[in-house]
Design a protein around this motif. Sequence first.
Motif, mmCIF file in Angstrom:
data_model
loop_
_atom_site.group_PDB
_atom_site.id
_atom_site.type_symbol
_atom_site.label_atom_id
_atom_site.label_comp_id
_atom_site.label_asym_id
_atom_site.label_seq_id
_atom_site.Cartn_x
_atom_site.Cartn_y
_atom_site.Cartn_z
ATOM 1 N N HIS A 1 0.808 -2.504 -4.497
ATOM 2 C CA HIS A 1 0.734 -3.658 -3.208
ATOM 3 C C HIS A 1 1.504 -5.303 -3.578
ATOM 4 N N VAL A 2 2.086 -5.286 -5.011
ATOM 5 C CA VAL A 2 3.345 -6.452 -5.433
ATOM 6 C C VAL A 2 4.129 -6.231 -5.103
ATOM 7 N N SER A 3 4.657 -5.265 -5.446
ATOM 8 C CA SER A 3 6.221 -4.974 -5.171
ATOM 9 C C SER A 3 6.818 -4.416 -3.662
ATOM 10 N N ARG A 4 5.502 -4.673 -3.001
ATOM 11 C CA ARG A 4 5.438 -4.223 -1.366
ATOM 12 C C ARG A 4 5.810 -5.191 -0.559
ATOM 13 N N THR A 5 5.057 -6.089 -1.360
ATOM 14 C CA THR A 5 5.042 -7.746 -0.752
ATOM 15 C C THR A 5 5.659 -9.248 -1.184
ATOM 16 N N ASP A 6 5.930 -8.951 -2.160
ATOM 17 C CA ASP A 6 6.794 -9.589 -2.798
ATOM 18 C C ASP A 6 8.295 -9.481 -2.383
ATOM 19 N N MET B 1 6.591 -7.445 5.487
ATOM 20 C CA MET B 1 5.829 -6.687 4.958
ATOM 21 C C MET B 1 4.941 -5.411 5.314
ATOM 22 N N LEU B 2 5.079 -5.477 6.831
ATOM 23 C CA LEU B 2 4.242 -4.781 7.046
ATOM 24 C C LEU B 2 5.159 -3.422 7.050
ATOM 25 N N GLN B 3 6.183 -3.455 7.112
ATOM 26 C CA GLN B 3 7.448 -1.733 7.056
ATOM 27 C C GLN B 3 7.464 -1.598 5.973
ATOM 28 N N ARG B 4 7.053 -2.531 4.627
ATOM 29 C CA ARG B 4 7.427 -2.138 3.453
ATOM 30 C C ARG B 4 6.148 -1.547 2.702
ATOM 31 N N MET B 5 5.072 -1.735 3.652
ATOM 32 C CA MET B 5 2.975 -1.256 3.021
ATOM 33 C C MET B 5 3.426 0.222 3.827
ATOM 34 N N PHE B 6 3.545 0.449 5.188
ATOM 35 C CA PHE B 6 3.589 0.862 5.846
ATOM 36 C C PHE B 6 4.721 3.023 6.310
ATOM 37 N N VAL C 1 -8.720 -9.912 -8.157
ATOM 38 C CA VAL C 1 -8.310 -11.240 -7.530
ATOM 39 C C VAL C 1 -7.537 -11.495 -6.698
ATOM 40 N N ASP C 2 -7.570 -11.497 -5.416
ATOM 41 C CA ASP C 2 -6.569 -11.573 -4.356
ATOM 42 C C ASP C 2 -6.686 -13.462 -3.895
ATOM 43 N N GLY C 3 -5.004 -13.285 -4.554
ATOM 44 C CA GLY C 3 -4.132 -15.323 -3.544
ATOM 45 C C GLY C 3 -4.146 -15.677 -4.283
ATOM 46 N N SER C 4 -4.435 -15.096 -6.405
ATOM 47 C CA SER C 4 -2.934 -15.213 -7.580
ATOM 48 C C SER C 4 -1.586 -15.903 -6.875
ATOM 49 N N ALA C 5 -0.915 -15.126 -5.470
ATOM 50 C CA ALA C 5 0.132 -15.742 -5.861
ATOM 51 C C ALA C 5 1.012 -16.365 -4.622
ATOM 52 N N ASN C 6 -0.363 -16.725 -4.147
ATOM 53 C CA ASN C 6 -0.123 -17.655 -3.418
ATOM 54 C C ASN C 6 0.446 -19.206 -3.152
ATOM 55 N N TYR D 1 -10.917 -8.669 5.286
ATOM 56 C CA TYR D 1 -10.012 -9.436 6.795
ATOM 57 C C TYR D 1 -9.459 -9.718 6.622
ATOM 58 N N PHE D 2 -8.173 -9.337 7.133
ATOM 59 C CA PHE D 2 -6.813 -10.318 6.275
ATOM 60 C C PHE D 2 -6.287 -10.931 7.220
ATOM 61 N N ILE D 3 -6.060 -12.492 7.008
ATOM 62 C CA ILE D 3 -5.395 -13.406 8.139
ATOM 63 C C ILE D 3 -4.898 -14.420 6.935
ATOM 64 N N LYS E 1 7.735 -16.258 1.839
ATOM 65 C CA LYS E 1 6.642 -16.058 1.003
ATOM 66 C C LYS E 1 5.501 -16.757 2.689
ATOM 67 N N ILE E 2 3.918 -15.984 2.518
ATOM 68 C CA ILE E 2 2.906 -16.162 3.765
ATOM 69 C C ILE E 2 1.858 -16.878 3.039
ATOM 70 N N TYR E 3 0.824 -17.279 3.234
ATOM 71 C CA TYR E 3 -0.134 -18.098 3.070
ATOM 72 C C TYR E 3 -1.387 -17.319 3.229
ATOM 73 N N ARG F 1 -12.283 -12.460 -5.563
ATOM 74 C CA ARG F 1 -11.838 -11.184 -5.818
ATOM 75 C C ARG F 1 -12.248 -9.768 -4.829
ATOM 76 N N ASP F 2 -11.611 -9.354 -4.137
ATOM 77 C CA ASP F 2 -11.959 -8.224 -3.363
ATOM 78 C C ASP F 2 -12.777 -7.694 -3.668
ATOM 79 N N LEU F 3 -12.733 -6.563 -2.243
ATOM 80 C CA LEU F 3 -14.215 -5.933 -2.997
ATOM 81 C C LEU F 3 -13.496 -4.977 -3.399
ATOM 82 N N LYS G 1 -8.518 -6.248 10.236
ATOM 83 C CA LYS G 1 -9.159 -5.969 9.383
ATOM 84 C C LYS G 1 -9.315 -4.438 8.916
ATOM 85 N N TRP G 2 -8.972 -4.571 7.457
ATOM 86 C CA TRP G 2 -8.988 -3.720 6.247
ATOM 87 C C TRP G 2 -10.326 -3.004 6.508
ATOM 88 N N VAL G 3 -10.785 -1.613 5.815
ATOM 89 C CA VAL G 3 -12.202 -1.155 6.256
ATOM 90 C C VAL G 3 -11.556 -0.027 4.583
#
Length: 294
Positions: free
Chosen positions: A206-211, A251-256, A133-138, A237-239, A220-222, A127-129, A166-168
């Motif tokens: 978040h899923v709609s913006r990155t899927d 993805m970044l343009q769709r998020m921001f 759960v982070d990574g389900s659709a990986n 820490y997103f990688i 797809k990204i990993y 899980r992310d904090l 790095k996301w705070v």
Amino acid sequence: MPTPQSGIFVEGTRFHHYLEYEVTGDFSASSIGEIIEAAGNAEAVVAFGNDLWRKLSPSAPEALRDFEAIDGGADLKSPATQHDLLLWFHAADHDDVLDAALSAQRVLDGTARLKLDVPGFVYRDSRDLLGFVDGSANPKEDARFEAALVPAGEASAGGAFVMTQKWVHDLPKFEAVSVPDQERIIGRTKPDSIELEGDAMPPDSHVSRTDVKLDGTALKIYRRSAPFGGAGEKGLYFIAFSCDPMRFDVMLQRMFGTWKDELHDQLVHYSSPVSGSYWFAPSQEDLAAAGCTG
Ligand code: HEM
């Protein structure tokens, strides 16, 4: 197909350490080999910023470039802090990861400045904090290689484009939101990570913006991100690894909020990136050709 860096794909390790460096004039490619050798039991992944990889390798991929800041308005800012060298160590044992990071620092002392130092960990069932759960659709199995690696036959095959941020988190702000609303922000249920369906899925989750699908191709990204921090500063820490850096851009343009539909990801109201870099993680053969051996 040239051999990708194996540590990219080793899953299940609970301890991580991410280091970002700015190199100085005395930096030598051979120090990379020393760092990898000194990593011992830890997996070691090495990636380079545009400037450094072009200096070391005549075959640097054309698409490699620096991360550029995004400014879509208030709350919609993604800063650029491009550095030269990314090291990612991970292992089942915290001691192995810390020893690898300390060894790397010893090797690079005097030839590179440490700009970001993020110890990460797996939290509960991945899980992310924020509690999801982070990574389900990986991508899984071979689909990971397809998503992450420059394909055989192309220049730099077996290498991977990399994005880090790095996301705070503002955890109190997120926790003040009801769980059903948190689920609409993410686009998945909180206890069991089931994707919301049909009308239940907001277009700005978040899923709609990155899927994303572009011209019939799923982008797809990993992802191999890990939480960091404790009672004070904390976040993710997103990688992520990709065969094509355009996927990160979209993805970044769709998020921001700078994509053509002008929607933005609701997640950015609860967590903010404080760093941003693009990198290239070359194949083993390209690393050796660039003199990155001990
Ligand atoms: C604070 C930062 C972030 C957090 C907490 C976060 C968390 C999550 C969560 C909980 C999911 C749903 C489960 C899953 O499939 O993994 C997810 C999905 C995803 N995220 Fe993030 N994420 C963050 C940043 C990013 C960024 C910066 C990108 C890309 C630029 C990204 C790309 C993705 C993708 C591609 C998916 C899968 C979408 C799908 O196909 O269903 N995430 N993220």
